[in-house]
Motif scaffolding. Structure first.
Motif, PDB file in Angstrom:
ATOM      1  N   GLU A 122       0.834  -1.198   0.000  1.00 17.09           N
ATOM      2  CA  GLU A 122       0.000   0.000   0.000  1.00 17.09           C
ATOM      3  C   GLU A 122       0.876   1.258   0.000  1.00 17.09           C
ATOM      4  O   GLU A 122       2.040   1.216   0.420  1.00 17.09           O
ATOM      5  N   THR A 123       0.337   2.372  -0.482  1.00 18.67           N
ATOM      6  CA  THR A 123       1.119   3.604  -0.570  1.00 18.67           C
ATOM      7  C   THR A 123       1.253   4.261   0.804  1.00 18.67           C
ATOM      8  O   THR A 123       0.356   4.154   1.648  1.00 18.67           O
ATOM      9  N   PRO A 124       2.358   4.992   1.040  1.00 16.91           N
ATOM     10  CA  PRO A 124       2.535   5.678   2.324  1.00 16.91           C
ATOM     11  C   PRO A 124       1.437   6.703   2.610  1.00 16.91           C
ATOM     12  O   PRO A 124       1.021   6.859   3.765  1.00 16.91           O
ATOM     13  N   ALA A 125       0.964   7.397   1.577  1.00 16.53           N
ATOM     14  CA  ALA A 125      -0.059   8.416   1.790  1.00 16.53           C
ATOM     15  C   ALA A 125      -1.350   7.799   2.332  1.00 16.53           C
ATOM     16  O   ALA A 125      -1.958   8.343   3.262  1.00 16.53           O
ATOM     17  N   PHE A 126      -1.762   6.672   1.772  1.00 14.77           N
ATOM     18  CA  PHE A 126      -2.990   6.052   2.287  1.00 14.77           C
ATOM     19  C   PHE A 126      -2.766   5.452   3.662  1.00 14.77           C
ATOM     20  O   PHE A 126      -3.662   5.498   4.517  1.00 14.77           O
ATOM     21  N   GLN A 127      -1.597   4.877   3.907  1.00 13.11           N
ATOM     22  CA  GLN A 127      -1.313   4.337   5.229  1.00 13.11           C
ATOM     23  C   GLN A 127      -1.410   5.421   6.294  1.00 13.11           C
ATOM     24  O   GLN A 127      -1.943   5.189   7.390  1.00 13.11           O
ATOM     25  N   ALA A 128      -0.923   6.622   5.966  1.00 14.27           N
ATOM     26  CA  ALA A 128      -1.005   7.734   6.913  1.00 14.27           C
ATOM     27  C   ALA A 128      -2.460   8.135   7.161  1.00 14.27           C
ATOM     28  O   ALA A 128      -2.860   8.409   8.302  1.00 14.27           O
ATOM     29  N   LEU A 129      -3.261   8.148   6.099  1.00 12.58           N
ATOM     30  CA  LEU A 129      -4.682   8.469   6.263  1.00 12.58           C
ATOM     31  C   LEU A 129      -5.374   7.446   7.159  1.00 12.58           C
ATOM     32  O   LEU A 129      -6.178   7.805   8.034  1.00 12.58           O
ATOM     33  N   ALA A 130      -5.078   6.179   6.948  1.00 14.95           N
ATOM     34  CA  ALA A 130      -5.717   5.126   7.738  1.00 14.95           C
ATOM     35  C   ALA A 130      -5.288   5.192   9.204  1.00 14.95           C
ATOM     36  O   ALA A 130      -6.116   5.036  10.117  1.00 14.95           O
ATOM     37  N   GLU A 131      -4.001   5.434   9.438  1.00 15.14           N
ATOM     38  CA  GLU A 131      -3.500   5.488  10.808  1.00 15.14           C
ATOM     39  C   GLU A 131      -4.077   6.679  11.576  1.00 15.14           C
ATOM     40  O   GLU A 131      -4.327   6.597  12.786  1.00 15.14           O
ATOM     41  N   ASN A 132      -4.289   7.792  10.862  1.00 15.23           N
ATOM     42  CA  ASN A 132      -4.808   9.007  11.503  1.00 15.23           C
ATOM     43  C   ASN A 132      -6.333   9.096  11.467  1.00 15.23           C
ATOM     44  O   ASN A 132      -6.892  10.129  11.856  1.00 15.23           O
ATOM     45  N   GLU A 133      -6.972   8.044  10.965  1.00 11.18           N
ATOM     46  CA  GLU A 133      -8.435   8.029  10.855  1.00 11.18           C
ATOM     47  C   GLU A 133      -8.946   9.249  10.085  1.00 11.18           C
ATOM     48  O   GLU A 133      -9.903   9.904  10.481  1.00 11.18           O
ATOM     49  N   ASN A 134      -8.242   9.549   8.974  1.00 10.68           N
ATOM     50  CA  ASN A 134      -8.584  10.739   8.186  1.00 10.68           C
ATOM     51  C   ASN A 134      -9.147  10.388   6.812  1.00 10.68           C
ATOM     52  O   ASN A 134      -9.149  11.205   5.898  1.00 10.68           O
ATOM     53  N   ARG A 135      -9.619   9.157   6.669  1.00  7.22           N
ATOM     54  CA  ARG A 135     -10.184   8.757   5.377  1.00  7.22           C
ATOM     55  C   ARG A 135     -11.565   9.386   5.180  1.00  7.22           C
ATOM     56  O   ARG A 135     -12.329   9.543   6.140  1.00  7.22           O
ATOM     57  N   ALA A 136     -11.867   9.725   3.918  1.00  4.13           N
ATOM     58  CA  ALA A 136     -13.179  10.293   3.604  1.00  4.13           C
ATOM     59  C   ALA A 136     -14.248   9.222   3.745  1.00  4.13           C
ATOM     60  O   ALA A 136     -14.068   8.085   3.297  1.00  4.13           O
ATOM     61  N   THR A 137     -15.367   9.591   4.346  1.00  5.80           N
ATOM     62  CA  THR A 137     -16.474   8.647   4.495  1.00  5.80           C
ATOM     63  C   THR A 137     -17.186   8.420   3.173  1.00  5.80           C
ATOM     64  O   THR A 137     -17.462   7.281   2.774  1.00  5.80           O
ATOM     65  N   LEU A 138     -17.473   9.498   2.476  1.00  9.14           N
ATOM     66  CA  LEU A 138     -18.089   9.444   1.146  1.00  9.14           C
ATOM     67  C   LEU A 138     -17.235  10.289   0.201  1.00  9.14           C
ATOM     68  O   LEU A 138     -17.492  11.482  -0.001  1.00  9.14           O
ATOM     69  N   PRO A 139     -16.197   9.690  -0.383  1.00 10.38           N
ATOM     70  CA  PRO A 139     -15.248  10.465  -1.189  1.00 10.38           C
ATOM     71  C   PRO A 139     -15.897  11.223  -2.343  1.00 10.38           C
ATOM     72  O   PRO A 139     -15.572  12.394  -2.579  1.00 10.38           O
ATOM     73  N   PHE A 140     -16.805  10.582  -3.055  1.00  9.55           N
ATOM     74  CA  PHE A 140     -17.403  11.260  -4.204  1.00  9.55           C
ATOM     75  C   PHE A 140     -18.230  12.470  -3.769  1.00  9.55           C
ATOM     76  O   PHE A 140     -18.207  13.519  -4.424  1.00  9.55           O
ATOM     77  N   THR A 141     -18.940  12.345  -2.656  1.00 12.48           N
ATOM     78  CA  THR A 141     -19.713  13.476  -2.140  1.00 12.48           C
ATOM     79  C   THR A 141     -18.790  14.638  -1.784  1.00 12.48           C
ATOM     80  O   THR A 141     -19.087  15.804  -2.088  1.00 12.48           O
ATOM     81  N   GLU A 142     -17.653  14.340  -1.171  1.00  8.59           N
ATOM     82  CA  GLU A 142     -16.696  15.394  -0.845  1.00  8.59           C
ATOM     83  C   GLU A 142     -16.134  16.055  -2.097  1.00  8.59           C
ATOM     84  O   GLU A 142     -15.935  17.268  -2.142  1.00  8.59           O
ATOM     85  N   VAL A 143     -15.872  15.247  -3.116  1.00  7.64           N
ATOM     86  CA  VAL A 143     -15.335  15.794  -4.365  1.00  7.64           C
ATOM     87  C   VAL A 143     -16.352  16.727  -5.026  1.00  7.64           C
ATOM     88  O   VAL A 143     -16.013  17.824  -5.475  1.00  7.64           O
ATOM     89  N   VAL A 144     -17.612  16.305  -5.077  1.00  8.93           N
ATOM     90  CA  VAL A 144     -18.654  17.123  -5.701  1.00  8.93           C
ATOM     91  C   VAL A 144     -18.856  18.428  -4.931  1.00  8.93           C
ATOM     92  O   VAL A 144     -18.982  19.503  -5.525  1.00  8.93           O
ATOM     93  N   ARG A 145     -18.863  18.346  -3.624  1.00 11.48           N
ATOM     94  CA  ARG A 145     -19.123  19.541  -2.817  1.00 11.48           C
ATOM     95  C   ARG A 145     -17.926  20.490  -2.765  1.00 11.48           C
ATOM     96  O   ARG A 145     -18.095  21.702  -2.850  1.00 11.48           O
ATOM     97  N   GLY A 146     -16.738  19.934  -2.613  1.00  8.90           N
ATOM     98  CA  GLY A 146     -15.591  20.787  -2.373  1.00  8.90           C
ATOM     99  C   GLY A 146     -14.641  20.972  -3.529  1.00  8.90           C
ATOM    100  O   GLY A 146     -13.794  21.879  -3.492  1.00  8.90           O
TER     101      GLY A 146
END
Length: 428
Positions: A202-226
């Motif tokens: 797995e990539t370091p960037a995603f590992q950091a997101l998973a460890e910090n509990e910073n993953r998007a719950t609904l990624p597509f919704t966040e992309v559309v809104r922001g």
């Protein structure tokens, strides 16, 4: 990095091999085999219509696999997208023609092409993030150019097999079973790719997101809104690459063989040389992107495309192979000047928590405008067999649209980011 880059390139090679095998078949044989009750022009349009369905499915695939990539990791995307595309491609090689099962034949093509599109829609984002998120900042474009080279290699593999069969088989055998061989071969390639990809980390960037509990719950919704404006600008900017690539590699085959009477094998040979040149130029463009900036190369490529489209159509219209080859080579070099850097540029535009979804959706929306629509518009515009100036005007317009979009996007070169940070006022 070399092992990761090789794995990403092998995957994109296999997935785009599958996609291009269908495009070449659509240009050469699918019309008479699956739409024999209509005129040759309408049959070609219908074949390109099934070709276009794959591009319409790609944004849906980017949403599906983007969600997986941002929630579960980049690695599962690489495995499942390849599996889906490989199965659908092999199945195309077994679909009976219209004379065997009637209207069910083109309907089956539509379904399988849609599944191909879903898989490819997830492939690019997972592959470029694998390299981009592992690479050092000063060589990010270079390492991300490996998956960008994959489509060229996949095209050469798919069309190399088709070219060999076209040159060695009589027309009746090629139309009977020869055109199916590239689809059957996809099964072997997909199995090899899956074996390689299941061993990736797995990539370091995603590992950091998973460890910090910073993953998007609904990624597509966040992309559309922001990030909706960024997605639209990305799609508009990248549309020129699809338009040029599929004009040269798909529409020109149909135009050259049907309206100019050029031998099918000769046209395929010209296209393959042009694609090989662009593939060889990709790492050179990537090094320039690391040196001078991503946006700079994109603007240069769009300008070159806008200036070359009318000369390209003039050279194609001559029917002389060497002049056609010249037109194709210059067009593909202009294309890769912009597209050789986007494997790093597009992911860099998005924050890590929605990067897989945002980059994939923007990239694949561009495919609808550039890849799905262009062969249809070009075939309809040049349907009378006259000079294809309408095609040139359309492509020039797309190039100017892409140029405008890139002008509105920021530069993501590390030096440019540092410069902006130094000049931004300090927070109160």
């Amino acid at each position: 990095m070399l092992r990761l880059a090789a794995a990403s390139m092998v995957g994109t090679t296999i997935e785009f091999y599958d996609f291009f095998a269908y495009g070449t078949a659509a240009a050469l044989v699918l019309g008479p085999l699956f739409f024999p009750t209509v005129s040759p022009l309408v049959g070609t349009l219908a074949a390109f219509g099934t070709f276009g369905i794959g591009f319409i499915a790609r944004p849906l695939g980017s949403v599906l696999f983007g969600h997986i990539g941002d929630r579960l990791g980049r690695r599962p995307v690489l495995v499942f997208s390849l599996l889906l595309t490989g199965i659908a491609t092999v199945a195309v090689g077994f679909v009976p023609t219209y004379h065997r099962i009637g209207v069910a034949a083109p309907l089956l093509l539509l379904v399988l092409r849609f599944l191909q599109g879903l898989g490819v829609g997830g492939e690019w984002g997972g592959a470029v993030l694998l390299t981009t998120e592992h690479a050092p900042a000063h060589r990010r474009v270079l390492w991300s150019s490996f998956p960008q080279t994959g489509p060229s290699v996949g095209f050469l593999l798919a069309n190399g097999i088709t070219l060999t069969l076209s040159a060695t088989l009589p027309d009746d055998l090629f139309l009977s079973w020869g055109w199916r061989v590239p689809f059957w071969a996809a099964g072997v390639l997909a199995a090899a790719g899956l074996l390689l990809r299941t061993q990736l980390a797995e990539t370091p960037a995603f590992q950091a997101l998973a460890e910090n509990e910073n993953r998007a719950t609904l990624p597509f919704t966040e992309v559309v809104r922001g990030h909706w404006r960024l997605v639209l600008l990305t799609a508009g900017g990248l549309s020129i690459g699809y338009s040029v690539f599929y004009t040269v590699t798909t529409w020109s085959l149909a135009y050259g063989t049907e309206y100019l009477g050029i031998d099918r094998t000769l046209m395929l040979g010209c296209v393959m040389v042009a694609v090989a040149v662009s593939g060889a130029a990709t790492p050179v463009v990537a090094l320039l992107g690391d040196r001078f900036g991503r946006r700079t190369l994109c603007l240069t490529g769009c300008t070159a495309v806008a200036l070359w489209m009318f000369p390209l159509m003039g050279l194609l219209r001559t029917g002389r192979p060497l002049l056609i080859l010249l037109g194709f080579v210059v067009a593909m070099l202009a294309f890769i000047t912009a597209f050789g850097v986007v494997g790093a540029y597009v992911p860099e535009l998005y924050e890590a928590r929605v990067r897989c979804t945002g980059a994939s959706v923007g990239y694949n929306l561009a495919g609808v405008l550039g890849g799905a629509v262009t062969p249809l518009v070009a075939t309809a515009t040049a349907g009378s067999g006259g000079p294809p100036w309408g095609v040139a005007a359309y492509l020039t317009g797309i190039a100017l649209l892409s140029l405008g979009c890139f002008l509105l996007l920021p530069e993501t070169h590390p030096a440019a980011i540092a410069s902006r940070a130094a000049t931004d006022p300090a927070p109160a």
